[in-house]
Design an enzyme around this catalytic site. Structure first.
Site, PDB file in Angstrom:
ATOM      1  N   CYS A 121      33.369  41.433  34.776  1.00 25.29           N
ATOM      2  CA  CYS A 121      33.961  42.674  34.273  1.00 25.29           C
ATOM      3  C   CYS A 121      33.254  43.919  34.810  1.00 25.29           C
ATOM      4  CB  CYS A 121      33.970  42.676  32.749  1.00 25.29           C
ATOM      5  SG  CYS A 121      32.346  42.536  31.974  1.00 25.29           S
ATOM      6  N   HIS A 174      31.349  43.170  27.146  1.00 22.46           N
ATOM      7  CA  HIS A 174      32.543  43.204  28.011  1.00 22.46           C
ATOM      8  C   HIS A 174      32.939  44.645  28.286  1.00 22.46           C
ATOM      9  CE1 HIS A 174      35.869  41.361  30.044  1.00 22.46           C
ATOM     10  NE2 HIS A 174      36.776  41.992  29.311  1.00 22.46           N
ATOM     11  N   HIS A 191      40.613  44.529  33.309  1.00 18.84           N
ATOM     12  CA  HIS A 191      39.291  43.927  33.146  1.00 18.84           C
ATOM     13  C   HIS A 191      39.302  42.535  33.761  1.00 18.84           C
ATOM     14  CE1 HIS A 191      40.475  41.359  29.500  1.00 18.84           C
ATOM     15  NE2 HIS A 191      41.565  42.035  29.831  1.00 18.84           N
TER      16      HIS A 191
END
Length: 220
Positions: A121, A174, A191
C-alpha cells in the site's frame, strides 16, 4: 436569319460565363442570406477560431467557451456528459498522481514491492507521487504525517487516507489515496489490498469505515 441565331447564341454564352464567374465553389447560403462560397465560409470559420484562441490567451471568453470551462470543472463535457474527470481534482499534479496509481490496478500485493510485479500500500503511494517528482516517506505511518489532517467532510481527490487493523491512531497499518468523491457519501480510494492487489474501494464500506483513522492532504 443567321444573324438572329448568332445573336441568341452569343447572348446565351455571355449569360453562362457571367453565372460561372461568380464562384467556382459550391454555395451554402441560407434563404435571405448574403451569398457565400464554400471558400468564404471556410475563411470565416478560420477567422473565428483565431479570435477564440486570442480571447483565451487574453482571458476573454465567449458564452460558449464559458459553458465549456464550467462543464469541465463539473466533470462533464459541453453537452453535460460525464467526461471521466472528477470535479474534485485541484490541479494537474493531482490528476497525474491519480492516473499513475490507476495504471497499477490489478497489480498483486507484495510486501515491500514498488513495481508492476507486486507492491504494497505505501509502495503504491510512493511510486504514484514519483510521477510528479514528489518523494513520500516509505512507510504508511510516516506518510500519515505528510500533510495536515482533513475531516471526512472536506476530503478531496488526491488526499491520503489511513487505516488501522487495531483501530488505534498510533498503529497505522494501511494507506490509500482518494480518487473520487461523489455527493459527499461516496469516497473512493485506491490502495493495494493484501487479497486482491491494487484496486479502488468506497471509504464508507463497513470494513474500511470501521478501521479508518485519518486523512491528510499532501502539499502538491
Amino acid at each position: 436569319m443567321l444573324n438572329k441565331y448568332s445573336t441568341l447564341l452569343l447572348l446565351g454564352l455571355l449569360l453562362l460565363v457571367a453565372s460561372c464567374g461568380k464562384s467556382s465553389y459550391s454555395t451554402f447560403s441560407k434563404p435571405d442570406e448574403a451569398y457565400k462560397s464554400a471558400q468564404e465560409i471556410a475563411e470565416l470559420k478560420k477567422a473565428e477560431r483565431q479570435q477564440r484562441r486570442l480571447a483565451r490567451k487574453s482571458g476573454i471568453f465567449s458564452k460558449e467557451d464559458k459553458k465549456k470551462v464550467l462543464a469541465k470543472k463539473k466533470g462533464k463535457d459541453s453537452k453535460g456528459r460525464n467526461n471521466g474527470v472528477s470535479a474534485n481534482y485541484s490541479s494537474k499534479k493531482v490528476e497525474t498522481v491519480i492516473s499513475t496509481a490507476r495504471s497499477f490496478r490489478g497489480t498483486p500485493y507484495k510486501f515491500g514491492g514498488t513495481t508492476r510485479i507486486g507492491m504494497d500500500c505505501s509502495g503504491l503511494l510512493c511510486t504514484s507521487f514519483q510521477s510528479i517528482n514528489v518523494t513520500l516517506p516509505r512507510t504508511s505511518s510516516e506518510q500519515s504525517r505528510f500533510g495536515p489532517t482533513v475531516s471526512t467532510s472536506e476530503i478531496k481527490a488526491g488526499d491520503l487516507v489511513f487505516f488501522s487493523s487495531t483501530q488505534s491512531p498510533s498503529n497505522i497499518t494501511h494507506a490509500g489515496m482518494v480518487t473520487e468523491v461523489r455527493n459527499g457519501n461516496e469516497i473512493y480510494f485506491i490502495h493495494s489490498s493484501t487479497s486482491l492487489g491494487v484496486k479502488e474501494d468506497n471509504l464508507f464500506a463497513p470494513y474500511y469505515k470501521r478501521n479508518f483513522i485519518k486523512a491528510v492532504r499532501p502539499g502538491i
